[in-house]
Design an enzyme around this catalytic site. Structure first.
Site, PDB file in Angstrom:
ATOM      1  N   ASP A 171      -3.891  19.968 -13.959  1.00 17.70           N
ATOM      2  CA  ASP A 171      -3.906  18.534 -14.322  1.00 17.70           C
ATOM      3  C   ASP A 171      -3.808  18.394 -16.004  1.00 17.70           C
ATOM      4  O   ASP A 171      -4.282  19.436 -16.808  1.00 17.70           O
ATOM      5  CB  ASP A 171      -5.849  18.410 -14.478  1.00 17.70           C
ATOM      6  CG  ASP A 171      -6.220  16.936 -14.710  1.00 17.70           C
ATOM      7  OD1 ASP A 171      -5.413  16.446 -15.897  1.00 17.70           O
ATOM      8  OD2 ASP A 171      -7.082  16.505 -14.524  1.00 17.70           O
TER       9      ASP A 171
ATOM     10  N   LYS B 170      -5.752   7.569 -19.500  1.00 16.01           N
ATOM     11  CA  LYS B 170      -5.955   8.007 -20.738  1.00 16.01           C
ATOM     12  C   LYS B 170      -4.437   7.907 -21.513  1.00 16.01           C
ATOM     13  O   LYS B 170      -4.345   6.947 -21.888  1.00 16.01           O
ATOM     14  CB  LYS B 170      -6.423   9.664 -20.709  1.00 16.01           C
ATOM     15  CG  LYS B 170      -7.303   9.842 -19.719  1.00 16.01           C
ATOM     16  CD  LYS B 170      -8.750   9.242 -19.866  1.00 16.01           C
ATOM     17  CE  LYS B 170      -9.614   9.314 -18.879  1.00 16.01           C
ATOM     18  NZ  LYS B 170     -10.010  10.511 -18.041  1.00 16.01           N
TER      19      LYS B 170
ATOM     20  N   TYR C  94     -12.485  18.730 -15.442  1.00 17.27           N
ATOM     21  CA  TYR C  94     -13.025  17.233 -15.369  1.00 17.27           C
ATOM     22  C   TYR C  94     -14.247  16.928 -14.572  1.00 17.27           C
ATOM     23  O   TYR C  94     -14.158  17.444 -13.474  1.00 17.27           O
ATOM     24  CB  TYR C  94     -11.866  16.151 -15.026  1.00 17.27           C
ATOM     25  CG  TYR C  94     -12.402  14.854 -15.129  1.00 17.27           C
ATOM     26  CD1 TYR C  94     -12.534  14.140 -16.345  1.00 17.27           C
ATOM     27  CD2 TYR C  94     -12.722  14.038 -14.044  1.00 17.27           C
ATOM     28  CE1 TYR C  94     -13.017  12.883 -16.468  1.00 17.27           C
ATOM     29  CE2 TYR C  94     -13.053  12.702 -14.222  1.00 17.27           C
ATOM     30  CZ  TYR C  94     -13.296  12.331 -15.186  1.00 17.27           C
ATOM     31  OH  TYR C  94     -13.668  11.031 -15.373  1.00 17.27           O
TER      32      TYR C  94
ATOM     33  N   ARG D  94       1.004  -1.183  -0.061  1.00 16.03           N
ATOM     34  CA  ARG D  94      -0.049   0.061  -0.078  1.00 16.03           C
ATOM     35  C   ARG D  94       0.673   1.261  -0.124  1.00 16.03           C
ATOM     36  O   ARG D  94       0.559   2.360  -0.488  1.00 16.03           O
ATOM     37  CB  ARG D  94      -0.983  -0.079   1.179  1.00 16.03           C
ATOM     38  CG  ARG D  94      -1.781   1.370   1.271  1.00 16.03           C
ATOM     39  CD  ARG D  94      -2.983   1.236   1.963  1.00 16.03           C
ATOM     40  NE  ARG D  94      -3.008   0.119   3.355  1.00 16.03           N
ATOM     41  CZ  ARG D  94      -2.569   0.723   4.471  1.00 16.03           C
ATOM     42  NH1 ARG D  94      -1.815   1.964   4.545  1.00 16.03           N
ATOM     43  NH2 ARG D  94      -2.248  -0.097   5.486  1.00 16.03           N
TER      44      ARG D  94
END
Ligand SMILES: *Cc1c(COP(=O)(O)O)cnc(C)c1O
Length: 393
Positions: free
Chosen positions: A183, A208, A111, A58
């Site tokens: 972003d 993406k 977004y 993690r």
């Protein structure tokens, strides 16, 4: 040394230079939750960050670290960390760095998921967001000047491919003492490096373009070391770690990032110019077009205009889009973008699915809009496909 090399060389080699004789040439996918030690002192030093070594999946993992190092070098950043998805990266940044009473200045065209974090979640913790008109730089500067903890930008935006002057607004943010976050998902480090334009942090949905094959979810955060460490600490405890198989797929995808983006930049411009000349089209949104309102800024801050474009059909309705889209043979009708295959869809089922038709209209998103993510197919084939679908409608 790798950072003095060209972008294509860095896409291939960055983060993978240290090869030992006889070791695999490809970064191994390490499917191990924990990393063992025989010596408790060594274990403790590694756990406290005083010695090298992974402890628990993690927190860190060797495959994931190789990907982080690659993206760090592509963005010329001091440090990088990752998260399970782009949204996990974005919310980790916001929740790690903001506190009750803080104010964020951002734009309306972020977004969809990011917009929900601002409006629905941050507000519950007493963090106020001011979402400005995306291309009104004076009003964004005026809001920054009132004082804010963070300035959050995205360029180009979704789905009308607006361009924000990152250098200008980052300077305004920095002079007001704000953390500047950008972003960079649509542009990718091949077309744009926000840190060089003044941002403190860059976030990516690696789902993406970085991955490029629509087969892995992931998010990356790069920038100032101290800030990245705070985001990493929140992310490790919040538990949205990127899994090693996805990290490997994204890392492999990035090896061809520069090739793909070069093709997608070229094809998108050709297709935008082709669509501009078609009678069935009302308007084309693409910053590479000289007629586009964002062209001058994009030319200054980007090396290429990207593979995302959108266009409004002459008949501005969702019904017209619903007739047009299924006629396309060379496009997936799907919610994602940035893949090797062309992908098309209306805002009503993709970027602005949460909004009503009235809200979309208020945001300047036409119902007859088609978002078109240009793949790596031959541009001529895509134009032929668009032409036959337009003629069929
Ligand atoms: C897709 C996307 C995100 C969210 O990424 P996920 O990996 O889907 O969580 C964030 N920003 C932009 C610009 C995106 O296109």
């Amino acid at each position: 040394m790798i950072n003095h090399k060209g972008i294509s060389t860095r896409c291939v080699w960055a983060g993978e230079e240290d090869r030992v004789a006889g070791a695999p040439t490809q970064v191994p996918v390490v499917h191990s939750v924990a990393f063992g030690y025989r010596d408790v002192e060594h274990w403790r030093d590694a756990a406290l960050g005083r010695a090298c070594g992974h402890i628990y999946g993690r927190n860190t993992n060797p495959t994931v670290s190789a990907l982080e190092e690659k993206v760090r070098l592509l963005e010329n950043a001091e440090a990088a960390t990752s998260a399970a998805t782009g949204m996990a990266a974005i919310s980790s940044v916001l929740f790690a760095l903001l506190s009750p009473g803080d104010r964020v200045v951002s734009v309306k065209d972020t977004y969809g998921g990011t917009n929900v974090v601002f409006r629905e979640f941050l507000s519950r913790f007493g963090i106020h967001s001011t979402l400005c008109d995306t291309t009104d730089h004076e009003s964004i500067e005026a809001e920054i000047a009132k004082g804010c903890k963070a300035l959050y930008l995205e360029s180009p935006t979704n789905p009308t491919i607006k361009v924000v002057d990152i250098g200008r607004l980052a300077a305004a943010g920095r002079s007001s003492g704000a953390l500047v976050v950008v972003d960079n998902t649509f542009a990718t480090p091949v077309n744009q490096n926000p840190l060089e334009l003044g941002a403190h942090l860059v976030v990516h949905s690696a789902t993406k373009y970085l991955s490029g094959h629509a087969d892995a979810l992931g998010g990356l955060i790069c920038g100032d070391k101290e800030l990245v460490e705070q985001v990493y600490h929140y992310r490790e405890i919040n538990g949205t770690a990127l899994d090693p198989m996805s990290a490997y797929l994204i890392l492999r995808g990035i090896k061809t990032l520069s090739l793909r983006i070069e093709r997608q930049n070229d094809s998108a411009l050709k297709i935008a110019q082709f669509l501009e000349g078609r009678p069935e089209i009302g308007r084309v949104f693409y910053p590479g077009l000289a007629s586009d309102p964002g062209h001058a800024i994009a030319k200054r801050q980007m090396r290429g205009f990207g593979g995302m474009l959108s266009f409004k059909l002459q008949e501005d309705s969702l019904e017209a889009v619903s007739r047009f889209l299924p006629a396309l043979k060379l496009a997936h009708m799907a919610a994602n973008l940035g893949s090797v295959e062309t992908i098309a869809g209306p805002p009503a089922t993709t970027s602005h699915v949460e909004c009503t038709a009235e809200e979309r209209a208020a945001m300047g998103v036409p119902e007859g809009l088609v978002r078109y993510s240009v793949g790596v197919e031959d541009a001529q084939d895509l134009m032929d496909d668009l032409a036959q679908a337009l003629e069929a409608g």
